[in-house]
Design a protein around this motif. Sequence first.
Motif, PDB file in Angstrom:
ATOM      1  N   THR A 181       0.838  -1.207   0.000  1.00  0.00           N
ATOM      2  CA  THR A 181       0.000   0.000   0.000  1.00  0.00           C
ATOM      3  C   THR A 181       0.868   1.250   0.000  1.00  0.00           C
ATOM      4  O   THR A 181       0.604   2.214  -0.740  1.00  0.00           O
ATOM      5  CB  THR A 181      -0.924   0.006   1.233  1.00  0.00           C
ATOM      6  N   GLU A 182       1.928   1.240   0.789  1.00  0.00           N
ATOM      7  CA  GLU A 182       2.836   2.396   0.844  1.00  0.00           C
ATOM      8  C   GLU A 182       3.588   2.559  -0.481  1.00  0.00           C
ATOM      9  O   GLU A 182       3.783   3.689  -0.951  1.00  0.00           O
ATOM     10  CB  GLU A 182       3.817   2.226   2.000  1.00  0.00           C
ATOM     11  N   ALA A 183       3.988   1.448  -1.079  1.00  0.00           N
ATOM     12  CA  ALA A 183       4.702   1.518  -2.358  1.00  0.00           C
ATOM     13  C   ALA A 183       3.780   2.029  -3.468  1.00  0.00           C
ATOM     14  O   ALA A 183       4.185   2.857  -4.293  1.00  0.00           O
ATOM     15  CB  ALA A 183       5.261   0.146  -2.725  1.00  0.00           C
ATOM     16  N   ASP A 184       2.542   1.561  -3.483  1.00  0.00           N
ATOM     17  CA  ASP A 184       1.589   2.033  -4.486  1.00  0.00           C
ATOM     18  C   ASP A 184       1.305   3.522  -4.312  1.00  0.00           C
ATOM     19  O   ASP A 184       1.164   4.265  -5.290  1.00  0.00           O
ATOM     20  CB  ASP A 184       0.276   1.236  -4.409  1.00  0.00           C
ATOM     21  N   SER A 185       1.216   3.948  -3.065  1.00  0.00           N
ATOM     22  CA  SER A 185       1.005   5.368  -2.792  1.00  0.00           C
ATOM     23  C   SER A 185       2.173   6.196  -3.316  1.00  0.00           C
ATOM     24  O   SER A 185       1.978   7.258  -3.923  1.00  0.00           O
ATOM     25  CB  SER A 185       0.838   5.594  -1.294  1.00  0.00           C
ATOM     26  N   LEU A 186       3.391   5.704  -3.119  1.00  0.00           N
ATOM     27  CA  LEU A 186       4.572   6.424  -3.605  1.00  0.00           C
ATOM     28  C   LEU A 186       4.597   6.446  -5.130  1.00  0.00           C
ATOM     29  O   LEU A 186       4.962   7.462  -5.732  1.00  0.00           O
ATOM     30  CB  LEU A 186       5.846   5.782  -3.062  1.00  0.00           C
ATOM     31  N   ARG A 187       4.205   5.352  -5.753  1.00  0.00           N
ATOM     32  CA  ARG A 187       4.162   5.311  -7.219  1.00  0.00           C
ATOM     33  C   ARG A 187       3.228   6.392  -7.761  1.00  0.00           C
ATOM     34  O   ARG A 187       3.593   7.171  -8.650  1.00  0.00           O
ATOM     35  CB  ARG A 187       3.688   3.921  -7.684  1.00  0.00           C
ATOM     36  N   MET A 188       2.019   6.431  -7.227  1.00  0.00           N
ATOM     37  CA  MET A 188       1.033   7.387  -7.719  1.00  0.00           C
ATOM     38  C   MET A 188       1.412   8.824  -7.346  1.00  0.00           C
ATOM     39  O   MET A 188       1.297   9.735  -8.174  1.00  0.00           O
ATOM     40  CB  MET A 188      -0.350   7.048  -7.159  1.00  0.00           C
ATOM     41  N   THR A 189       1.858   9.036  -6.127  1.00  0.00           N
ATOM     42  CA  THR A 189       2.230  10.380  -5.682  1.00  0.00           C
ATOM     43  C   THR A 189       3.379  10.938  -6.514  1.00  0.00           C
ATOM     44  O   THR A 189       3.363  12.116  -6.906  1.00  0.00           O
ATOM     45  CB  THR A 189       2.623  10.360  -4.194  1.00  0.00           C
ATOM     46  N   THR A 190       4.378  10.096  -6.794  1.00  0.00           N
ATOM     47  CA  THR A 190       5.522  10.544  -7.589  1.00  0.00           C
ATOM     48  C   THR A 190       5.072  10.950  -8.988  1.00  0.00           C
ATOM     49  O   THR A 190       5.479  12.006  -9.502  1.00  0.00           O
ATOM     50  CB  THR A 190       6.581   9.424  -7.694  1.00  0.00           C
ATOM     51  N   ALA A 191       4.241  10.120  -9.601  1.00  0.00           N
ATOM     52  CA  ALA A 191       3.762  10.425 -10.954  1.00  0.00           C
ATOM     53  C   ALA A 191       2.953  11.722 -10.967  1.00  0.00           C
ATOM     54  O   ALA A 191       3.127  12.569 -11.855  1.00  0.00           O
ATOM     55  CB  ALA A 191       2.932   9.269 -11.497  1.00  0.00           C
ATOM     56  N   LEU A 192       2.074  11.892  -9.990  1.00  0.00           N
ATOM     57  CA  LEU A 192       1.227  13.096  -9.949  1.00  0.00           C
ATOM     58  C   LEU A 192       2.056  14.358  -9.689  1.00  0.00           C
ATOM     59  O   LEU A 192       1.798  15.412 -10.285  1.00  0.00           O
ATOM     60  CB  LEU A 192       0.147  12.938  -8.883  1.00  0.00           C
ATOM     61  N   LYS A 193       3.036  14.260  -8.800  1.00  0.00           N
ATOM     62  CA  LYS A 193       3.891  15.418  -8.544  1.00  0.00           C
ATOM     63  C   LYS A 193       4.740  15.756  -9.768  1.00  0.00           C
ATOM     64  O   LYS A 193       4.996  16.932 -10.050  1.00  0.00           O
ATOM     65  CB  LYS A 193       4.784  15.148  -7.327  1.00  0.00           C
ATOM     66  N   MET A 194       5.167  14.724 -10.475  1.00  0.00           N
ATOM     67  CA  MET A 194       5.913  14.949 -11.714  1.00  0.00           C
ATOM     68  C   MET A 194       5.026  15.674 -12.722  1.00  0.00           C
ATOM     69  O   MET A 194       5.463  16.601 -13.402  1.00  0.00           O
ATOM     70  CB  MET A 194       6.373  13.599 -12.277  1.00  0.00           C
ATOM     71  N   MET A 195       3.769  15.268 -12.795  1.00  0.00           N
ATOM     72  CA  MET A 195       2.852  15.876 -13.752  1.00  0.00           C
ATOM     73  C   MET A 195       2.513  17.315 -13.385  1.00  0.00           C
ATOM     74  O   MET A 195       2.176  18.114 -14.258  1.00  0.00           O
ATOM     75  CB  MET A 195       1.593  15.017 -13.870  1.00  0.00           C
ATOM     76  N   ASP A 196       2.606  17.644 -12.105  1.00  0.00           N
ATOM     77  CA  ASP A 196       2.405  19.035 -11.686  1.00  0.00           C
ATOM     78  C   ASP A 196       3.532  19.929 -12.211  1.00  0.00           C
ATOM     79  O   ASP A 196       3.341  21.131 -12.411  1.00  0.00           O
ATOM     80  CB  ASP A 196       2.362  19.131 -10.155  1.00  0.00           C
ATOM     81  N   ILE A 197       4.688  19.327 -12.426  1.00  0.00           N
ATOM     82  CA  ILE A 197       5.842  20.081 -12.932  1.00  0.00           C
ATOM     83  C   ILE A 197       5.735  20.315 -14.433  1.00  0.00           C
ATOM     84  O   ILE A 197       6.159  21.353 -14.948  1.00  0.00           O
ATOM     85  CB  ILE A 197       7.147  19.323 -12.600  1.00  0.00           C
TER      86      ILE A 197
END
Length: 225
Positions: A181-197
């Motif tokens: 669950t923590e790894a999946d959260s990091l996967r999605m959070t990283t992608a979304l933060k990247m997309m904010d850039i």
Amino acid sequence: MTNGSSARRDDNGGSFEVFVEGWLVRQEHYLDELHSALQHCHESSDDDLKELISRVLAHYQQYYEEKSKITQRNAFLVFSPTWFTTLERALLWIAGFKPGLVFRVVRDSVDDLSDEQNQRMTSLMNKTKAQERALNDEQAKIQESVAAPQLVNVARRRGGAVQDQETAVESLRSALETVVTEADSLRMTTALKMMDILRPVQNVKFLAAAAQLHLKLRGYGLGRS
């Protein structure tokens, strides 16, 4: 009898495997849309691109929602998922892609990053790497617990130790569910933060490259299996 068979099928990932097959078909359709958007990006407004991006993100969100359900039912299964090819399983990091892959895909697909974007991306990458290391440590502790003398002894016992075995297995299952669950959260959070850039057209490039990589690995794995 039917309900029992259905429950066993769910525990063994059968329903999720069917979902993944359909999800991948939709993934191919979205890849076509993303490529088409890139070919006509000069004719499309940012709002048009954002609408497509939103639909693609909803597609990924659906995957993680369904994956969360199977993880809760059988956390052991997601570490050796029957719905992936041998090649895909060999590349897994805590039951999914390594979050840092996001940066490699962006570097390979987006060639017009500004200095500010590069700086923000480097900062995000450093934070992501630190979180990856923390999860690696967490997974290592789980693996060590499996080999711990007390757990090994429980596994070797017979008869009256059934309750102890069940307790030990449940503890391991819970720990694995948490780390996934923590790894999946990091996967999605990283992608979304990247997309904010990224700007909208850059996000379309990124999403297209990510989908293409996923489908190519899938196809190559199927060709070799």
